[in-house]
Design a protein around this motif. Structure first.
Motif, PDB file in Angstrom:
ATOM      1  N   TRP A 197       1.308  -1.396   0.100  1.00 29.22           N
ATOM      2  CA  TRP A 197      -0.712   0.053   0.214  1.00 29.22           C
ATOM      3  C   TRP A 197       1.294   1.292  -0.034  1.00 29.22           C
ATOM      4  CZ3 TRP A 197      -4.557   2.431  -1.155  1.00 29.22           C
ATOM      5  CH2 TRP A 197      -4.130   3.728   0.075  1.00 29.22           C
TER       6      TRP A 197
ATOM      7  N   MET B 119      -7.679  -2.219  -6.460  1.00 22.37           N
ATOM      8  CA  MET B 119      -8.171  -3.261  -5.991  1.00 22.37           C
ATOM      9  C   MET B 119      -9.568  -4.366  -6.245  1.00 22.37           C
ATOM     10  SD  MET B 119     -10.521  -2.196  -2.363  1.00 22.37           S
ATOM     11  CE  MET B 119     -12.118  -2.735  -3.707  1.00 22.37           C
TER      12      MET B 119
ATOM     13  N   LYS C 156      -3.339   4.835 -14.172  1.00 18.50           N
ATOM     14  CA  LYS C 156      -4.881   5.267 -14.830  1.00 18.50           C
ATOM     15  C   LYS C 156      -6.169   5.897 -13.899  1.00 18.50           C
ATOM     16  CE  LYS C 156      -6.546   2.119 -18.713  1.00 18.50           C
ATOM     17  NZ  LYS C 156      -5.260   1.234 -18.879  1.00 18.50           N
TER      18      LYS C 156
ATOM     19  N   THR D  24      -6.532   3.236  -6.846  1.00 17.85           N
ATOM     20  CA  THR D  24      -7.086   2.894  -6.322  1.00 17.85           C
ATOM     21  C   THR D  24      -7.559   1.917  -6.242  1.00 17.85           C
ATOM     22  OG1 THR D  24      -5.936   4.682  -5.061  1.00 17.85           O
ATOM     23  CG2 THR D  24      -6.272   2.948  -3.991  1.00 17.85           C
ATOM     24  N   ILE D  25      -8.920   2.426  -6.568  1.00  9.83           N
ATOM     25  CA  ILE D  25      -9.798   1.587  -6.521  1.00  9.83           C
ATOM     26  C   ILE D  25      -9.775   0.224  -7.845  1.00  9.83           C
ATOM     27  CG2 ILE D  25     -11.543   3.485  -7.253  1.00  9.83           C
ATOM     28  CD1 ILE D  25     -14.206   1.977  -6.173  1.00  9.83           C
ATOM     29  N   ARG D  26      -9.208   0.989  -8.891  1.00 12.19           N
ATOM     30  CA  ARG D  26      -9.159  -0.268  -9.727  1.00 12.19           C
ATOM     31  C   ARG D  26      -8.285  -1.182  -9.374  1.00 12.19           C
ATOM     32  NH1 ARG D  26      -9.775   1.994 -15.574  1.00 12.19           N
ATOM     33  NH2 ARG D  26     -10.656   3.928 -15.510  1.00 12.19           N
TER      34      ARG D  26
ATOM     35  N   LEU E 183      -3.927  -1.226  -2.839  1.00 14.51           N
ATOM     36  CA  LEU E 183      -5.098  -2.183  -2.155  1.00 14.51           C
ATOM     37  C   LEU E 183      -4.780  -3.626  -2.659  1.00 14.51           C
ATOM     38  CD1 LEU E 183      -7.848  -0.784  -0.154  1.00 14.51           C
ATOM     39  CD2 LEU E 183      -5.989  -1.205   1.040  1.00 14.51           C
TER      40      LEU E 183
ATOM     41  N   LEU F  92      -1.653   1.542   7.952  1.00 15.25           N
ATOM     42  CA  LEU F  92      -0.768   1.609   6.469  1.00 15.25           C
ATOM     43  C   LEU F  92       0.457   2.110   6.404  1.00 15.25           C
ATOM     44  CD1 LEU F  92      -4.462   0.937   4.653  1.00 15.25           C
ATOM     45  CD2 LEU F  92      -2.654  -1.213   4.916  1.00 15.25           C
TER      46      LEU F  92
ATOM     47  N   ARG G 113      -5.806   6.663  11.786  1.00 12.63           N
ATOM     48  CA  ARG G 113      -4.447   6.399  10.481  1.00 12.63           C
ATOM     49  C   ARG G 113      -3.706   4.946  11.248  1.00 12.63           C
ATOM     50  NH1 ARG G 113      -5.866   7.812   6.423  1.00 12.63           N
ATOM     51  NH2 ARG G 113      -6.192  10.257   6.063  1.00 12.63           N
TER      52      ARG G 113
ATOM     53  N   GLU H  45      -1.534   9.590  -1.653  1.00 15.10           N
ATOM     54  CA  GLU H  45      -2.394  10.128  -2.472  1.00 15.10           C
ATOM     55  C   GLU H  45      -1.887   9.273  -3.900  1.00 15.10           C
ATOM     56  OE1 GLU H  45      -3.324  14.259  -2.644  1.00 15.10           O
ATOM     57  OE2 GLU H  45      -4.293  14.361  -0.897  1.00 15.10           O
TER      58      GLU H  45
END
Lengths: 294, 552
Positions: free
Chosen positions: A29, A98, A90, A94-96, A35, A236, A282, A293
């Motif tokens: 991470w 994951m 892209k 992060t979400i992609r 992730l 993390l 955190r 970021e």
């Protein structure tokens, strides 16, 4: 009293295995912004790699363990090539990333199921069956081996990250990925190193856990979720935090089993994690204000 | 000017000199005469290749019916029209026409109509399996719509959606078995269960952000799974808890039971769509659209209490998920442990990502695709999960925001390609590009630019040392033809950035300025050079204009 010490040693044994995965999740991470939820798959992949090596190449336990680590490295690099490298530049990375790792674990789990069947496999005992008695507490070679090899692996990784050129690159990526890429540290190359190292850690934990419990196509899920929880609690991106969190959760597991019963382990564990996260959003050793970021 | 050697020297005589005209030269060397029409002929000449320009509008336009344009159907009791219609004029024929600005309601209506009449049109052989899958689709689509509210509208990355549904289903089933509750009570109680769990899960959401919360909820999901599977009250051994009261009567024919289940799932889907519309599209959804991720500070500064709005949406969808959980229990007479598994979470994420996160149509279409793959094509065996995984990989590797983002993605790509093609044909200071020309209504402007470009091209060929020397000698008065053409062009230039001479001290100090072209805005000084005489200033100004012309 003996019971408690026994349970605590049990807890530390389990925590050292999950701690490896937690540190892997944490490093991935913070260095890559990925992730990685496919550690469950890498875990099973490495376990099956070790199992195949034991069946077809050579049955020596230490060799099997190293083959598990090697298979973990291959699995990590595979995930890096399939998910991280095409997706890392892209939007909404992060979400992609994951979802990509989830897709990999879905496909990979099914392929493992196809090839090896749902029947559980067992790896040989790596550390023999010896026992030592210290102050009325019996320590099996198994537990000592697990704890020692995990600590050794962790030490090697931390040393490598502190003293080598590659480790410097990875630490630069952790601090500031943009600046790192500006001074000429390749994101893709570093991604492969990071995934190989974390894959090796997962591979070791797979080998260690599969000799105690068993190995099945989806047996990596629980260790991964536990590892993620530990990484979350430790913060993390922080190796130190992950180690502290692993020890705390190991103690928690031992104490809960002793006083409340095994069923409540997860409940107390999550209550603990939620309390820690509400106090420090955190994690234990995470930096408070700066999130990575990607 | 460097190629002066190649030009033949000719002499121009002032035709007015015979009458003793004042000003102007009598006789100067001049370049050879060039036909000013030649450049027009050259430009008009057909030179391949030509490229296709403009854009094709596939949009259907219905004719306008004059007076009745304002008598539209409206949703009672609001003033909202059935479809968003805009009147436009055809650019060629100037006929009034109507276009539908938003066609999505039409597609929604048609697809929901198709779902509604499904039991009557399906062939008998597949009817049972397809309708069973249809009922499951209704439930999963409703769950995913609520999840979209949480992830998309509220921006809380929660993975505990199925955990709320599952806990509600298990608790209501347990209550139904032990207290004998009737089936219609189950969703009602489920709402309270959902609210309770929503409050518990929402607490950390206030402090944690983004993926920390996602990982925590993933753990909570596992916690629920372990709690339920190891608890004796919830049937640890049987793989699930069954025996709740249900709205499906066992005495009915099997097909009637299936159809009742199908329509109940359909009704749940409609209800979830209404919920989505009224949360996402109304005040609270609009508030949250002002506060997307990483722009929270701006929203807060604008007076938006986004945290409260987020938690409200989260609680509303938790209540709805609890309701769905109770409904699930009444639908299946209970629930299996599967609902808490990691596999279910992956499948749910696949459903919402394939369609596009944050969109109602994406959630429903994605659910349809996954349910068809998972429940209808059962004979594929484990390969169907590999196919689902590959679809997920395809989505994240190649699509910006799922299937329903393809339209925008394609348009962006097309515009990018167009821009590239345009820039490859770009000439500096050129006339208007063909693509721009089709989008400009005042065609005079296109012709003016085209003429202007040709004029400049022609004038560039006239500039040479002779005419500069001629201008230096006598800036005013009659000039040779070549210089006269150049001067006419310069005088006719636009007022913005037109050079003028400023008199600082009469007969002593002159400077060059440029007009702003805007009334009330003062001219600006272009250089600090001071000219002694007005003629020298005139010539300096002329040299500047020539420089601009040659550079353009």
């Amino acid at each position: 009293m003996n019971d408690i010490i026994f349970l605590i040693i049990n807890g530390i044994t389990v925590a050292s295995i999950y701690g490896l995965i937690a540190v892997a999740v944490s490093i991935t991470w913070s260095a890559l912004g990925l992730l990685n939820l496919s550690y469950g798959f890498i875990f099973s992949f490495a376990g099956y790699g070790a199992w195949l090596a034991e069946r077809h190449i050579y049955g020596e336990p230490i060799f099997v363990m190293f083959m598990g680590i090697a298979a973990g490295i291959i699995g990590g690099i595979m995930v890096c090539l399939i998910v991280f490298i095409p997706v890392h530049d892209k939007p909404n990375f992060t979400i992609r990333g994951m979802i990509g790792t989830l897709a990999v674990s879905l496909i990979g789990g099914q392929i493992l199921l196809q090839n090896f069947g749902p029947k559980a496999k067992l790896l040989p005992e790596f550390f023999g069956y010896g026992k030592i008695k210290i102050l009325d507490v019996t320590l099996t070679a198994d537990k000592i081996g697990i704890i020692c090899s995990s600590i050794l692996m962790l030490t090697i990784v931390v040393k490598w990250m502190k003293s080598s050129r590659r480790g410097l690159e990875i630490r630069a990526m952790m601090m500031n990925p943009h600046a790192a890429s500006i001074v000429g540290i390749g994101v893709r190359k570093t991604g492969i190193y990071v995934m190989a190292v974390t894959g090796a850690m997962t591979g070791l934990s797979a080998a260690l856990l599969s000799q105690t419990y068993y190995l099945s196509p989806f047996s990596g899920l629980t260790p991964m979720i536990k590892g993620v929880s530990i990484a979350l609690m430790g913060g993390l991106g922080s190796v130190r935090g992950a180690v502290i969190a692993a020890i705390i959760l190991g103690f928690n597991e031992a104490l809960t089993t002793k006083f409340l019963g095994g069923r409540y382990v997860l409940m107390t564990q999550f209550a603990l994690i939620i309390i820690v996260l509400i106090i420090r959003p955190r994690g234990i050793a995470g930096i408070l204000d700066k999130a990575r970021e990607a | 000017m460097s190629d002066i050697k190649t030009k033949k020297r000719k002499t121009w005589k002032n035709p007015l000199a015979v009458w003793g005209a004042k000003g102007g030269n009598h006789e100067v060397p001049t370049p050879e005469w060039k036909n000013p029409h030649q450049i027009w002929r050259d430009t008009k000449a057909f030179k391949v290749p030509t490229t296709k320009i403009g854009r094709f509008h596939y949009e259907y336009k219905s004719s306008n019916h004059g007076e009745k344009i304002w008598n539209r159907l409206r949703w009672w009791p609001t003033r909202r029209t059935i479809l968003w219609t805009q009147g436009v004029y055809n650019r060629k024929s100037l006929k009034p026409e109507k276009i539908r600005k938003d066609k999505r309601p039409i597609f929604w209506f048609l697809s929901l109509l198709a779902l509604a009449i499904m039991p009557f049109i399906l062939p008998d052989g597949y009817k049972n399996s397809l309708l069973t899958a249809g009922g499951i689709f209704g439930i999963y689509a409703s769950i995913n719509l609520c999840w979209t509210l949480v992830i998309g509208t509220a921006g809380i990355f929660s993975l505990a959606t199925y955990a709320i549904v599952g806990m509600s289903a298990f608790l209501t089933t347990w209550l139904s078995i032990n207290l004998g509750l009737p089936w219609w009570m189950l969703p009602m109680i489920g709402m309270f269960v959902g609210l309770a769990f929503g409050v518990i899960i929402a607490l950390p959401a206030l402090r944690l952000d983004g993926f920390y919360y996602g990982l925590l909820t993933l753990g909570l999901n596992e916690l629920c799974r372990v709690f339920i599977t190891t608890s004796h009250a919830f049937g640890a051994a049987s793989g699930g808890l069954y025996g709740a009261d249900t709205f499906v009567n066992d005495n009915w024919e099997p097909m009637t039971q299936t159809i009742v289940q199908y329509y109940s799932g359909f009704a749940l889907l409609i209800a979830a769509l209404f919920l989505f519309r009224f949360v996402d599209g109304k005040r609270i959804g609009r508030i949250l659209k002002l506060a997307p991720e990483k722009k929270e500070a701006f929203a807060e500064a604008s007076g938006v209490n986004y945290k409260r709005a987020r938690v409200t949406v989260f609680l509303i969808s938790s209540i709805a998920l609890g309701f769905i959980g109770g409904f699930y229990a009444a639908y299946y007479r209970g629930s299996a442990f599967d609902i808490f598994s990691f596999h279910t979470v992956i499948m749910g994420l696949a459903m919402i990502t394939i369609g596009g996160i944050g969109r109602a149509d994406g959630a429903v279409a994605g659910t349809l695709i996954i349910v068809v793959l998972d429940r209808v094509l059962v004979e594929l065996g484990p390969y169907r999960y590999i196919i689902i995984g590959l679809i997920m990989m395809f989505t994240i590797l190649f699509l910006k925001n799922g299937l329903f983002g393809i339209r925008k993605q394609f348009r962006d790509w097309r515009d990018k390609k167009k821009g590239e093609a345009r820039s490859s044909r770009l000439e500096r200071g050129g006339e208007m590009l063909p693509e721009q020309a089709t989008e400009i209504d005042n065609k005079d402007e296109i012709y003016r630019k085209r003429y202007d470009k040709m004029q400049r091209e022609f004038l560039k060929t006239l500039i040479c040392d002779e005419i500069i020397e001629e201008h230096k000698q006598k800036p005013l008065g009659q000039h040779s033809e070549a210089l006269e053409r150049v001067c006419y062009y310069f005088r006719r230039g636009a007022m913005n950035d037109k050079y003028v001479v400023k008199c600082e001290v009469p007969f002593k100090k002159y400077k060059i300025m440029a007009l702003s072209g805007v009334r009330g805005r003062s001219p600006r000084l272009v250089e600090d050079k001071i000219y002694d005489t007005v003629e020298a200033a005139y010539h300096g100004l002329f040299l500047r204009r020539i420089q601009d012309l040659m550079e353009a």
